[in-house]
Design an enzyme around this catalytic site. Structure first.
Site, PDB file in Angstrom:
ATOM      1  N   LYS A 193      44.480  34.688  27.048  1.00 42.91           N
ATOM      2  CA  LYS A 193      44.805  33.999  25.795  1.00 42.91           C
ATOM      3  C   LYS A 193      45.581  34.952  24.884  1.00 42.91           C
ATOM      4  O   LYS A 193      45.286  36.142  24.823  1.00 42.91           O
ATOM      5  CB  LYS A 193      43.523  33.572  25.075  1.00 42.91           C
TER       6      LYS A 193
ATOM      7  N   ARG B 202      35.739  24.011  33.633  1.00 42.57           N
ATOM      8  CA  ARG B 202      35.552  22.957  34.636  1.00 42.57           C
ATOM      9  C   ARG B 202      35.050  23.529  35.955  1.00 42.57           C
ATOM     10  O   ARG B 202      34.405  22.823  36.739  1.00 42.57           O
ATOM     11  CB  ARG B 202      36.861  22.187  34.824  1.00 42.57           C
TER      12      ARG B 202
END
Length: 502
Positions: free
Chosen positions: A277, A351
């Protein structure tokens, strides 16, 4: 934690640091809400006029302090806005009461005791006021020596107008205490810095709560995860010196007829991994375990309330870091289900851990599974910072969750699962990839999770990426930092399941 009492004393006679009253807007006129009649009398019926002189309008979030006149034991009157006054014969909404009570509790930081003389039409209203006050009084000060200038949160809330000998009112207060304390437990975990809240530390917190509340807690460490073939959780945690954990927290009731499984994403820090990020997007990523915190707190709440339903929480805990041992974009992971996943972006890690936990939860064949996760920035773009998304493989169940969230005062919105978005996750070398089309990314994530839910099991997915962590100024009963989003919805879901409504 702030103490709560139901008091039969009058607003004029109770000794407290302040008495809280409600005011509302009726057209262009400011009106004093029910519950504050005695206080208004002490102002010779002119409380509203005095407040208008001070600039009060009755708007939600507004708080106005003024010195008490003769006739009141409390030295301060605090008037909080309730928004628009209801039509004749109607009661004030529970969420308006909850927010007003939270605003009051925050405004009274440093006080020892406050009398809340807000409108108590019934037990539901009493519960909302109690909940809002206890949540509004929350403060996370574990790492500060002189937080708020040394002023501590409001120590005691005396709820006036409630009936301490009435079974419904007493039960409402007890429920409010349990739910608020567990929401604050979740908030504490979310606010804890990631150098202290590692996967192992989170698991230890679950074990400690399990002993206190009679829960069965099982922890799979990195060796057990490797032996069991949990490729998703291990793949996400492989870059960190703090190894992952999968924690099962189970509450059972001897008269339960149904079992509810809750699955929480617990990324204790998310750097993005190799798909790092950028600066400006990683400073609050300690909150990426908010889903697991909500699930954990909800299971404990169900136990404290003695609900006649079995509730099992699965906490998928890992730290997503870049290193020489980290999963790379292009790697293929073999999941606990046996399916293979091509990892195209290591920052789509939630996920992956959820997939393993969903498969494991499905093995127990619960009546329903609900997963909770700060899963996608795409859902924040779609719904904003205060609303979570609901997706499901059953439209009726999705609608029920939406109704429940609205009932308890949590903003949510049902989202679709367009089948046409599935094809974009096809991989040339694996069963599925962890990325699909960029547009509709939040929906794609839900479709990915659906692949790992057992056949024939009702399932829903709550994406709480927006409301889980509040970066702005506090409002109502919502603090800066971790919010405990979805806990109230999950607890109410467990109650309705126990009652046979779902």
């Amino acid at each position: 934690m702030t103490a709560l009492t139901l008091s039969t004393a009058g607003a004029a006679t109770l000794r407290a640091d302040a008495v809280v009253v409600g005011v509302a807007k009726s057209g262009k006129t400011l009106v004093v809400a029910p519950g504050a009649e005695v206080v208004d009398q002490a102002f010779d019926g002119g409380l509203a006029a005095v407040l208008e002189t001070l600039g009060a309008s009755g708007a939600e979030g507004e708080a106005t302090k003024l010195p008490s006149p003769a006739g009141l034991k409390a030295p301060v009157v605090l008037a909080v806005g309730l928004g628009a006054a209801p039509e004749d014969g109607e009661a004030y909404g529970t969420e308006a009461l909850r927010r007003a009570a939270g605003t009051a509790a925050r405004a009274l930081t440093g006080s020892k005791k406050a009398a809340f003389a807000l409108p108590v039409a019934d037990a539901e209203a009493a519960a909302a006021i109690a909940e809002g006050a206890l949540l509004g009084a929350y403060a996370y000060t574990a790492y500060q020596e002189n937080a708020n200038g040394g002023r501590k949160p409001l120590a005691e809330v005396a709820l006036l107008g409630a009936k301490p000998r009435d079974k419904a009112h007493k039960a409402a207060a007890e429920r409010a205490i349990a739910v608020a304390e567990e929401m604050n437990r979740a908030r504490d975990l979310i606010n804890q810095p990631p150098n202290d809240l590692t996967p192992a530390a989170f698991a230890a917190a679950a074990q400690a709560a399990g002993k206190e509340h009679g829960l069965k807690v099982q922890v799979l460490d990195e060796k057990a995860l490797a032996k069991g073939g949990y490729g998703g959780i291990l793949g996400v945690g492989s870059g960190s010196v703090n190894p992952p954990r999968l924690v099962r927290v189970a509450y059972t009731h001897p008269k339960a007829e149904k079992t509810l499984a809750l699955v929480g994403k617990g990324i204790t820090y998310d750097s993005g991994g190799i798909s790092l990020k950028p600066a400006g997007h990683n400073e609050t990523m300690k909150c990426d375990m908010s889903g697991a915190a909500a699930v954990f707190a909800s299971v404990v709440a169900a136990a404290r309330l003695g609900l006649a339903v079995n509730v099992t929480g699965w906490l998928a805990l890992a730290e997503n870091m870049p290193s020489g041992s980290a999963t790379r974009p292009g790697d293929v992971l073999r999941m606990y289900s046996g399916k293979t996943v091509e990892v195209l972006n290591t920052d789509a890690e939630g996920r992956l851990v959820l997939a393993d936990a969903l498969t494991k939860a499905s093995e127990e064949r619960p009546d329903a599974i609900v997963d909770v996760a700060t899963l996608t920035g795409a859902m924040v773009l779609a719904l904003g910072n205060r609303t979570f998304a609901i997706m499901a493989n059953d439209d009726d169940y999705r609608s029920a969750l939406h109704e429940i969230a609205d009932e308890v005062g949590e903003q949510s919105w049902p989202m679709p699962m367009p089948a046409d978005l599935r094809k974009a996750m096809d991989s040339p070398i694996a069963d599925i990839s962890n990325m699909g089309e960029r547009m509709g990314g939040g929906l794609v994530a839900g479709l990915f999770l659906k692949e790992f839910v057992g056949e024939g099991i009702t399932w829903a997915h709550l994406d709480i990426a927006g409301p889980a962590f509040h970066e702005g100024a506090p409002y109502g009963y919502t603090p800066k930092g971790g919010t405990g989003s979805s806990v109230r919805t999950l607890v109410r879901l467990a109650e309705r399941t126990a009652d046979g409504e779902l």
